[in-house]
Design an enzyme around this catalytic site. Structure first.
Site, PDB file in Angstrom:
ATOM      1  N   GLU A 189      81.792  20.040  42.315  1.00  0.00           N
ATOM      2  CA  GLU A 189      80.382  19.785  41.993  1.00  0.00           C
ATOM      3  C   GLU A 189      79.744  18.838  43.007  1.00  0.00           C
ATOM      4  OE1 GLU A 189      80.550  18.090  38.081  1.00  0.00           O
ATOM      5  OE2 GLU A 189      81.375  19.888  37.159  1.00  0.00           O
ATOM      6  N   GLY A 219      77.105  17.067  45.470  1.00  0.00           N
ATOM      7  CA  GLY A 219      75.654  16.965  45.596  1.00  0.00           C
ATOM      8  C   GLY A 219      75.286  16.169  46.835  1.00  0.00           C
ATOM      9  N   ARG A 227      66.700   4.097  45.354  1.00  0.00           N
ATOM     10  CA  ARG A 227      68.085   3.679  45.567  1.00  0.00           C
ATOM     11  C   ARG A 227      68.237   2.235  46.043  1.00  0.00           C
ATOM     12  NH1 ARG A 227      71.509   5.580  48.523  1.00  0.00           N
ATOM     13  NH2 ARG A 227      73.153   5.702  46.964  1.00  0.00           N
ATOM     14  N   TYR A 258      70.381   0.189  43.267  1.00  0.00           N
ATOM     15  CA  TYR A 258      71.814  -0.018  43.540  1.00  0.00           C
ATOM     16  C   TYR A 258      72.061  -0.989  44.696  1.00  0.00           C
ATOM     17  CZ  TYR A 258      71.571   4.689  41.459  1.00  0.00           C
ATOM     18  OH  TYR A 258      71.281   5.770  40.685  1.00  0.00           O
ATOM     19  N   CYS A 289      53.606  -2.726  43.039  1.00  0.00           N
ATOM     20  CA  CYS A 289      53.494  -4.115  42.576  1.00  0.00           C
ATOM     21  C   CYS A 289      54.754  -4.560  41.849  1.00  0.00           C
ATOM     22  CB  CYS A 289      52.257  -4.260  41.704  1.00  0.00           C
ATOM     23  SG  CYS A 289      50.790  -4.073  42.710  1.00  0.00           S
ATOM     24  N   GLU A 290      55.802  -4.718  42.596  1.00  0.00           N
ATOM     25  CA  GLU A 290      57.090  -5.219  42.108  1.00  0.00           C
ATOM     26  C   GLU A 290      57.765  -5.886  43.289  1.00  0.00           C
ATOM     27  OE1 GLU A 290      59.098  -4.520  39.203  1.00  0.00           O
ATOM     28  OE2 GLU A 290      57.889  -2.997  38.219  1.00  0.00           O
ATOM     29  N   TYR A 321      69.291  12.216  45.818  1.00  0.00           N
ATOM     30  CA  TYR A 321      68.852  11.145  44.923  1.00  0.00           C
ATOM     31  C   TYR A 321      67.661  10.384  45.509  1.00  0.00           C
ATOM     32  CZ  TYR A 321      73.445  12.381  43.154  1.00  0.00           C
ATOM     33  OH  TYR A 321      74.524  13.094  42.691  1.00  0.00           O
TER      34      TYR A 321
HETATM   35  N1  LLP Z   1      79.040  16.119  38.696  1.00  0.00           N
HETATM   36  C1  LLP Z   1      78.647  15.243  37.758  1.00  0.00           C
HETATM   37  C2  LLP Z   1      79.088  15.448  36.371  1.00  0.00           C
HETATM   38  C3  LLP Z   1      77.858  14.138  38.112  1.00  0.00           C
HETATM   39  O1  LLP Z   1      77.493  13.271  37.172  1.00  0.00           O
HETATM   40  C4  LLP Z   1      77.463  13.955  39.463  1.00  0.00           C
HETATM   41  C5  LLP Z   1      76.632  12.818  39.845  1.00  0.00           C
HETATM   42  C6  LLP Z   1      77.863  14.934  40.411  1.00  0.00           C
HETATM   43  C7  LLP Z   1      78.662  15.987  39.993  1.00  0.00           C
HETATM   44  C8  LLP Z   1      77.465  14.869  41.850  1.00  0.00           C
HETATM   45  O2  LLP Z   1      78.077  13.805  42.497  1.00  0.00           O
HETATM   46  P1  LLP Z   1      77.910  13.634  44.095  1.00  0.00           P
HETATM   47  O3  LLP Z   1      78.648  14.769  44.759  1.00  0.00           O
HETATM   48  O4  LLP Z   1      76.469  13.686  44.394  1.00  0.00           O
HETATM   49  O5  LLP Z   1      78.530  12.324  44.386  1.00  0.00           O
HETATM   50  N2  LLP Z   1      71.638   8.250  41.646  1.00  0.00           N
HETATM   51  C9  LLP Z   1      72.896   7.797  42.200  1.00  0.00           C
HETATM   52  C10 LLP Z   1      73.986   8.826  42.045  1.00  0.00           C
HETATM   53  C11 LLP Z   1      74.223   9.242  40.617  1.00  0.00           C
HETATM   54  C12 LLP Z   1      75.219  10.347  40.508  1.00  0.00           C
HETATM   55  C13 LLP Z   1      75.299  10.888  39.144  1.00  0.00           C
HETATM   56  N3  LLP Z   1      76.232  11.948  38.984  1.00  0.00           N
HETATM   57  C14 LLP Z   1      72.666   7.412  43.663  1.00  0.00           C
HETATM   58  O6  LLP Z   1      71.564   7.527  44.141  1.00  0.00           O
HETATM   59  O7  LLP Z   1      73.595   6.956  44.312  1.00  0.00           O
END
Ligand code: LLP
Length: 416
Positions: A273, A275, A312, A316, A343-344, A372
């Site tokens: 999975e 992303g 981000r 984070y 305004c933050e 993201y």
């Molecule tokens: N599968 C599940 C169940 C997930 O919760 C996530 C990400 C992924 C796959 C994808 O993960 P990746 O390959 O992208 O690492 N907003 C945060 C990241 C939150 C990720 C949430 N879940 C950021 O900007 O770093």
């Protein structure tokens, strides 16, 4: 290949100068490289080719329809976490038989929608969800293929807000409870336990936690098989962390190196999975400096992109490289806070950043913002969301037009 590169002084996306794109489409602007998306997807396909996995692109990282359509064209499925993401994936033409559905709080209507669509697998995260899905599937005369998302309580070393594999998080089923819940699942109407799922977190830069998780899942698959539950799918969750500032991270090949042997020894097919590692470095956020403000002992570059466009850094403490779009490399370097108009005090793209001296009106590129970035953006401060542009070679076009003020109030009405 680096899709964002300098041609002389000017930063380009593939063959398009970013300054031209800013002129044509305005700022703030997300710019995506089709070549980078393809290259990043193909890195997974190639690294994992001996296992022929189902690669479910994680819609939450960047769910723009053009990105999803590109993924569909490459043969990807989708990892979704909501009815909205299912709608996006289906609208973009992703085969429902290649969609897996994770998330700790799936609603009845969302489960029904996914069952009707005929998705590949539900990654169930709790007993109440399992019971709800069973009721819905049985009353519709359907059977849902499920995996349980195992929470292995492994520290993946990522930011605590992006770690999901620890027992203090809301995600998944404790490993110790899994065998009993699988047995229960096998006894429920409308439920077919077919897989084992784990997602340790995101932006993981070390392979060791994956190795540990794989060992545990292989053992679980054996335990389950001994009790007559024959899981033949291993879903290893999200993909590799990316290098935001030259730091070392894992590659798809590193992941393949631990996941393929694990899947083989468990007798399972693989689901991935990813992303961030597909969309992250395939996109930038283009912003214009509206004011150069000399504060008390500090310089602020106030930009037209803010925390509503890219959450981000404040959320984070994330680092994104920021480069002037025009840079001959010869200018003075100063230290500046690169901030937005919101305004933050939390509204920053970077604090105390060494950056070539810039003038008002200059363009900055916030790098590695394809994942993201837009997907977490909001209308805070009544700011229309940024536009998105896709580039392929010399071609470029809007894949999301800029929101208007009318868009901001479209769903609102006066109470009279
Ligand atoms: N599968 C599940 C169940 C997930 O919760 C996530 C990400 C992924 C796959 C994808 O993960 P990746 O390959 O992208 O690492 N907003 C945060 C990241 C939150 C990720 C949430 N879940 C950021 O900007 O770093």
């Amino acid at each position: 290949m680096n899709s964002f590169h300098r041609h002389g002084d000017a930063l380009r996306c593939e063959e398009c100068p970013l300054a031209d794109l800013a002129e044509i489409y305005g700022t703030p602007l997300y710019v995506y490289s089709m070549a980078a998306l393809e290259e990043n997807f193909n890195a997974y396909r190639d690294a994992f080719s001996p296992a022929d996995p189902l690669i479910c692109y994680s819609v939450k990282s960047n769910g723009n329809l053009a990105v999803l359509r590109a993924m569909a064209g490459l043969g990807a499925g989708a990892d979704i976490v909501s009815g909205g993401e299912l709608f996006r994936a289906l609208t973009a033409g992703i085969d429902p038989g290649r969609i897996v559905y994770s998330g700790a709080g799936k609603r009845a209507d969302e489960l029904r929608m996914a069952l009707d669509a005929g998705i590949r697998m539900f990654n169930v995260e709790s007993e109440p969800e399992l019971l709800l899905l069973s009721r819905i599937a049985a009353s519709a005369g359907k059977t849902a293929d499920i995996s349980l998302r195992i929470n292995p309580d492994i520290d993946s070393g990522t930011h605590r807000y992006t770690a999901t594999g620890g027992k203090e998080t809301k995600f998944g089923v404790p490993e110790a409870d899994a065998p009993a819940l699988y047995r229960k699942a096998a006894s429920l109407p409308g439920i077919n336990p077919t897989g084992i799922d784990v997602h340790l977190g995101s932006q993981i830069t070390d392979i060791a936690p994956y190795r540990l998780a794989m060992e545990r899942l292989v053992a679980l698959a054996e335990t389950l098989r001994a009790s007559g539950i024959d899981c033949r799918v291993l879903d290893i969750g999200g993909g590799a962390g990316i290098s935001y500032n030259g730091e070392k991270t894992v590659t798809p090949a590193d992941l393949a190196g631990v996941a393929i042997p694990a899947a083989e020894s468990a007798g399972c097919a693989l689901v991935l999975e990813p992303g961030r590692s597909i969309a992250g470095n395939a996109g930038i956020l283009l912003t214009r400096i509206t004011h150069v403000k000399r504060g008390a002992g500090k310089t602020f570059y106030i930009c037209d992109a803010g925390m509503n466009d890219l959450m981000r850094p404040p959320l984070y403490g994330s680092y994104h490289r920021i480069e002037p779009v025009a840079d001959d490399g010869g200018g003075a370097v100063i230290t500046a806070d690169i901030v937005g108009p919101v305004c933050e005090t939390a509204d920053f793209l970077a604090l105390g950043r060494a950056i070539p001296e810039c003038r008002e009106g200059e363009l900055l590129a916030v790098m590695d913002a394809g994942a993201y970035g837009f997907s977490m953006s909001s209308n805070y401060n009544a700011r229309p969301r940024a536009a998105e542009v896709m580039v392929s070679g010399r071609k470029h076009r809007f894949v999301r037009s800029r929101e208007t003020y009318d868009d901001l109030v479209r769903n609102e009405m006066i109470f009279a």
